[in-house]
Design an enzyme around this catalytic site. Structure first.
Site, PDB file in Angstrom:
ATOM      1  N   HIS A  39      34.920   0.085  38.113  1.00 35.31           N
ATOM      2  CA  HIS A  39      35.810   1.231  37.911  1.00 35.31           C
ATOM      3  C   HIS A  39      36.910   0.816  36.950  1.00 35.31           C
ATOM      4  O   HIS A  39      37.386  -0.321  36.966  1.00 35.31           O
ATOM      5  CB  HIS A  39      36.422   1.656  39.252  1.00 35.31           C
ATOM      6  CG  HIS A  39      37.711   2.418  39.111  1.00 35.31           C
ATOM      7  ND1 HIS A  39      38.939   1.807  39.262  1.00 35.31           N
ATOM      8  CD2 HIS A  39      37.964   3.717  38.827  1.00 35.31           C
ATOM      9  CE1 HIS A  39      39.893   2.707  39.091  1.00 35.31           C
ATOM     10  NE2 HIS A  39      39.321   3.873  38.821  1.00 35.31           N
ATOM     11  N   ASN A  97      40.496   2.752  34.877  1.00 29.15           N
ATOM     12  CA  ASN A  97      41.312   3.940  34.670  1.00 29.15           C
ATOM     13  C   ASN A  97      42.542   3.551  33.879  1.00 29.15           C
ATOM     14  O   ASN A  97      43.158   2.518  34.151  1.00 29.15           O
ATOM     15  CB  ASN A  97      41.710   4.546  36.028  1.00 29.15           C
ATOM     16  CG  ASN A  97      42.729   5.650  35.907  1.00 29.15           C
ATOM     17  OD1 ASN A  97      43.935   5.403  35.948  1.00 29.15           O
ATOM     18  ND2 ASN A  97      42.255   6.858  35.748  1.00 29.15           N
ATOM     19  N   ARG A 112      46.087   5.761  32.332  1.00 33.60           N
ATOM     20  CA  ARG A 112      46.673   7.094  32.438  1.00 33.60           C
ATOM     21  C   ARG A 112      48.146   7.076  32.017  1.00 33.60           C
ATOM     22  O   ARG A 112      48.795   6.017  32.008  1.00 33.60           O
ATOM     23  CB  ARG A 112      46.550   7.604  33.876  1.00 33.60           C
ATOM     24  CG  ARG A 112      47.184   6.678  34.905  1.00 33.60           C
ATOM     25  CD  ARG A 112      46.790   7.016  36.326  1.00 33.60           C
ATOM     26  NE  ARG A 112      47.377   6.085  37.275  1.00 33.60           N
ATOM     27  CZ  ARG A 112      46.822   4.939  37.644  1.00 33.60           C
ATOM     28  NH1 ARG A 112      45.643   4.578  37.149  1.00 33.60           N
ATOM     29  NH2 ARG A 112      47.424   4.140  38.515  1.00 33.60           N
ATOM     30  N   HIS A 114      41.099   0.686  57.468  1.00 34.43           N
ATOM     31  CA  HIS A 114      40.387   0.912  58.726  1.00 34.43           C
ATOM     32  C   HIS A 114      39.253  -0.088  58.919  1.00 34.43           C
ATOM     33  O   HIS A 114      38.805  -0.293  60.044  1.00 34.43           O
ATOM     34  CB  HIS A 114      39.840   2.340  58.776  1.00 34.43           C
ATOM     35  CG  HIS A 114      38.894   2.685  57.676  1.00 34.43           C
ATOM     36  ND1 HIS A 114      39.299   2.844  56.366  1.00 34.43           N
ATOM     37  CD2 HIS A 114      37.554   2.904  57.679  1.00 34.43           C
ATOM     38  CE1 HIS A 114      38.259   3.150  55.618  1.00 34.43           C
ATOM     39  NE2 HIS A 114      37.193   3.190  56.379  1.00 34.43           N
TER      40      HIS A 114
END
Length: 303
Positions: A109, A111, A113, A178
């Site tokens: 991944h 990104n 911005r 979690h």
């Protein structure tokens, strides 16, 4: 910062980055089928989504550009900046996720911005963000070290503390609370970046964006043709479940896109096309699958 001049420069860089990454996908997987959509957002702005599917290398690979604007920042963008609530905004970026077929070729991944929050009578508030991270299933130590070497090289010209700072932030961000485990072996993650001045901040963001292919392409080339069987494929599909859990529960980019009325298909293109969950599963001790947990999904200094 001269908004009228600088925003078109950022947009030009981002669209060129999308084109460069698109060309890389095509070069590695000429059989992949491209779907390209240009879309408009009701409140303002839009984007260009490119999704590759059914190739020989990539099960799915997507690279999106978006430039959206509105009268009020969404809650996900003001959680760490409550003083900006109520400001108008522009947000633009490129986001990509690659899901290869081969379990030995990692998911990745990236990104980059740019945000600007504006209010009449006040100076605009702007910042950059971004990074890249690697999610292997059958990890290789040399790949992990090379990945982090490239990440460090992207950071070093802009501050000797940058790699350690943004490597740590990446480890903390891409963490499934979690599950009490990291999503992968990390990389870089930065946000709210407006150090020194606009030129410095923009140059750092470009360095990170331009380093992504330098980091990932050699790993893909080494691993995409590794022989594998059903056992490896089933483990890949199981671990992809962690990717889905993170993106839907924790990822701020996903939340921002949904809260700002973005195009749902483009926002969720990051999810893998095939995935599975298995109740209360754990790997056999000493197995290649256990090695991922025991060796690689650890907080460590890769360099």
């Amino acid at each position: 910062m001269k908004t009228a001049e600088d925003i078109p420069r950022v947009i030009n860089y981002l669209t060129e980055l999308q084109d460069n990454i698109t060309a890389s996908i095509t070069a590695h997987d000429p059989d992949a089928q491209l779907t390209e959509d240009s879309w408009q957002r009701d409140e303002g702005g839009g984007g260009r989504s490119r999704v590759f599917r059914s190739g020989s290398v990539f099960e799915q690979a997507g690279v999106n550009f978006s430039h959206v604007f509105g009268s009020q920042l969404p809650a996900s963008a003001t959680a760490n900046r409550p003083t900006l609530a109520g400001r108008g905004f522009q947000a633009m970026g490129v986001s990509l996720v690659f899901h290869p077929h081969n379990p030995y070729a990692p998911t990745t991944h990236c990104n980059v911005r740019f945000f600007i929050a504006e209010k009449k009578g006040e100076d605009p508030v702007w910042w950059f963000g971004g990074g890249f991270d690697l999610t292997p299933y059958y990890a290789n130590m040399d790949d992990c070290i090379d990945w982090h070497k490239t990440a460090k090289a992207a950071c070093d010209p802009f501050g000797q503390d940058h790699y350690n700072k943004y490597k740590k932030w990446c480890d903390e961000y891409f963490y499934l609370k979690h599950r009490q485990e990291p999503r992968g072996i990390g990389g870089l993650f930065f946000d709210d970046y407006n150090e020194q001045d606009f030129e410095h901040s923009f140059a750092f963001t470009r360095s990170v964006g331009d380093s992504f292919l330098k980091a990932y392409e050699p790993i893909l080339a080494r691993r995409k043709d590794t022989p594998y069987g059903d056992r490896e494929k089933q483990f890949q599909l199981y671990r992809r479940g962690r990717y889905v859990e993170f993106n839907l529960v924790f990822d701020r980019g996903t939340l921002f896109g949904l809260q700002s009325g973005g195009r749902v298909e483009s926002i969720l293109m990051s999810l893998p096309p095939k995935v599975r969950w298995e109740y209360n599963w754990s790997p056999e001790p000493g197995s290649p699958e256990a090695e991922l947990y025991d060796v690689f999904l650890k907080d460590r200094d890769w360099l």
